[in-house]
Scaffold this motif. Structure first.
Motif, PDB file in Angstrom:
ATOM      1  N   TYR A  12       3.994   2.527  -8.867  1.00  0.00           N
ATOM      2  CA  TYR A  12       4.269   2.267  -7.694  1.00  0.00           C
ATOM      3  C   TYR A  12       3.528   3.024  -6.502  1.00  0.00           C
ATOM      4  O   TYR A  12       3.486   2.426  -5.315  1.00  0.00           O
ATOM      5  N   ASN A  14       0.223   3.726  -4.430  1.00  0.00           N
ATOM      6  CA  ASN A  14      -0.779   3.031  -3.798  1.00  0.00           C
ATOM      7  C   ASN A  14      -2.447   3.958  -4.276  1.00  0.00           C
ATOM      8  O   ASN A  14      -2.567   4.916  -3.838  1.00  0.00           O
ATOM      9  N   LYS A  15      -2.799   3.277  -5.295  1.00  0.00           N
ATOM     10  CA  LYS A  15      -3.844   3.940  -5.728  1.00  0.00           C
ATOM     11  C   LYS A  15      -5.275   4.137  -4.932  1.00  0.00           C
ATOM     12  O   LYS A  15      -6.046   5.107  -5.192  1.00  0.00           O
ATOM     13  N   ASN A  16      -5.179   3.185  -3.898  1.00  0.00           N
ATOM     14  CA  ASN A  16      -6.701   3.328  -2.803  1.00  0.00           C
ATOM     15  C   ASN A  16      -6.443   4.620  -2.086  1.00  0.00           C
ATOM     16  O   ASN A  16      -7.341   5.163  -1.613  1.00  0.00           O
ATOM     17  N   THR A 140      -2.235  13.458  -3.600  1.00  0.00           N
ATOM     18  CA  THR A 140      -2.484  12.877  -2.338  1.00  0.00           C
ATOM     19  C   THR A 140      -2.961  14.337  -1.673  1.00  0.00           C
ATOM     20  O   THR A 140      -3.696  14.270  -0.608  1.00  0.00           O
ATOM     21  N   GLU A 239       5.602   3.818   3.312  1.00  0.00           N
ATOM     22  CA  GLU A 239       5.122   2.291   2.600  1.00  0.00           C
ATOM     23  C   GLU A 239       3.731   2.330   2.687  1.00  0.00           C
ATOM     24  O   GLU A 239       3.197   1.853   1.843  1.00  0.00           O
ATOM     25  N   PRO A 240       2.760   3.170   3.363  1.00  0.00           N
ATOM     26  CA  PRO A 240       1.361   3.389   3.018  1.00  0.00           C
ATOM     27  C   PRO A 240       1.087   4.268   1.720  1.00  0.00           C
ATOM     28  O   PRO A 240       0.179   4.029   1.116  1.00  0.00           O
ATOM     29  N   LEU A 242       3.278   4.401  -1.100  1.00  0.00           N
ATOM     30  CA  LEU A 242       3.847   3.461  -2.376  1.00  0.00           C
ATOM     31  C   LEU A 242       4.523   2.251  -2.032  1.00  0.00           C
ATOM     32  O   LEU A 242       4.998   1.965  -0.849  1.00  0.00           O
ATOM     33  N   ASN A 243       4.625   1.419  -3.179  1.00  0.00           N
ATOM     34  CA  ASN A 243       5.449   0.266  -2.960  1.00  0.00           C
ATOM     35  C   ASN A 243       6.976   0.461  -3.084  1.00  0.00           C
ATOM     36  O   ASN A 243       7.402   1.421  -4.127  1.00  0.00           O
TER      37      ASN A 243
END
Length: 279
Positions: A12, A14-16, A140, A239-240, A242-243
């Protein structure tokens, strides 16, 4: 399920925004570490509660050592992970020390008068957040996100513990298990009437049940819902990263349980009113 939690959580994210993606093998090691940790603390609790003999402690110690070894492997190039592990284990052990030192063997009736500074309700079970914290710190290197993940789990675990204790309050009281919930019920019971509670007859149980449903249950539900709301607000800030659907899903069973308890309270009060008229 315990071993799969790191993999599910990672899916979940965000891989970006990742600066250091994790491999399947690394996630597997985290899952294994989580299993070792769960096994260690399950045994510790069982020994402390006299449910298992002391001979099982070496197994718990071995599992604890394996957990730490696997998790510290992620801190070789990231000191933040070592700090996170230390903070989480410290919180757990301080909560265990408090329980064993001040609460074990204490008559729950007398627990109302405890004035000591107590650990957070979530501290004893905050280990559930450890693998997720390591994932966020490792991938991160963002301490703000780590703080928010821990904050979410503190609110979630507090709500979960309160909900569990609200369902088990009578059994806990009879067994002299001291919880925030039964401390609240006993205080409310004292306000309802001055009563010498010794758990020897049905009258005592009836008084406690009456106190719980009429006075205490709404307070507990409000407390739980407040923790759930704080958890949801924390997720908004995540929210930035992960889902948040995965973590939001953890809150649903607690919310549903509180809703059912509120309905049950209305039915119980109706019954009590009818029973009082008949008697």
């Amino acid at each position: 399920e315990i071993t799969d939690t790191p993999k599910k959580f990672y899916q979940y994210i965000n891989k970006n925004i990742l600066v250091n993606p994790m491999t399947t093998n690394e996630l597997g090691n985290l899952g294994l570490a989580s299993l070792y940790g769960w096994t260690a603390y399950t045994i510790y609790d069982a020994v402390w509660d006299n449910d298992k003999p002391i001979k099982y402690l070496p197994v718990a110690n071995y599992c604890f050592f394996k957990m730490i070894t696997l998790m510290q492997g992620f801190s070789n190039n990231n000191q933040n992970i070592s700090t996170i592990i230390d903070e989480i284990i410290t919180a757990i052990e301080q909560a265990n020390h408090y329980e064993l030192t001040y609460l074990q063997g204490l008559n729950s009736i007398n627990s109302v008068n405890i004035k000591l500074k107590t650990p957070k309700i979530s501290d004893k079970s905050i280990g559930h957040a450890l693998s997720q914290l390591i994932i966020v710190a490792y991938t991160t290197d963002n301490l703000e996100y780590c703080a928010l993940i821990r904050q979410f789990y503190e609110h979630y675990l507090t709500a979960k513990q309160l909900n569990d204790d609200a369902h088990d309050y009578l059994e806990d009281l009879i067994s002299n298990r001291v919880t925030k919930v039964n401390q609240l019920i006993l205080k409310d019971c004292n306000k309802l009437q001055n009563h010498n509670l010794e758990f020897k007859n049905k009258n005592t149980e009836q008084l406690l049940n009456k106190t719980f449903w009429i006075i205490s249950q709404p307070k507990i539900s409000k407390w739980i819902n407040l923790e759930l709301t704080k958890a949801e607000l924390t997720l908004k800030q995540l929210e930035p990263l992960l889902n948040t659907a995965y973590l939001m899903h953890l809150l649903d069973p607690i919310r549903n349980s509180v809703h059912k308890a509120n309905i049950e309270r209305k039915d119980t009060i109706k019954f009590l009113k009818i029973w009082t008229k008949l008697n």
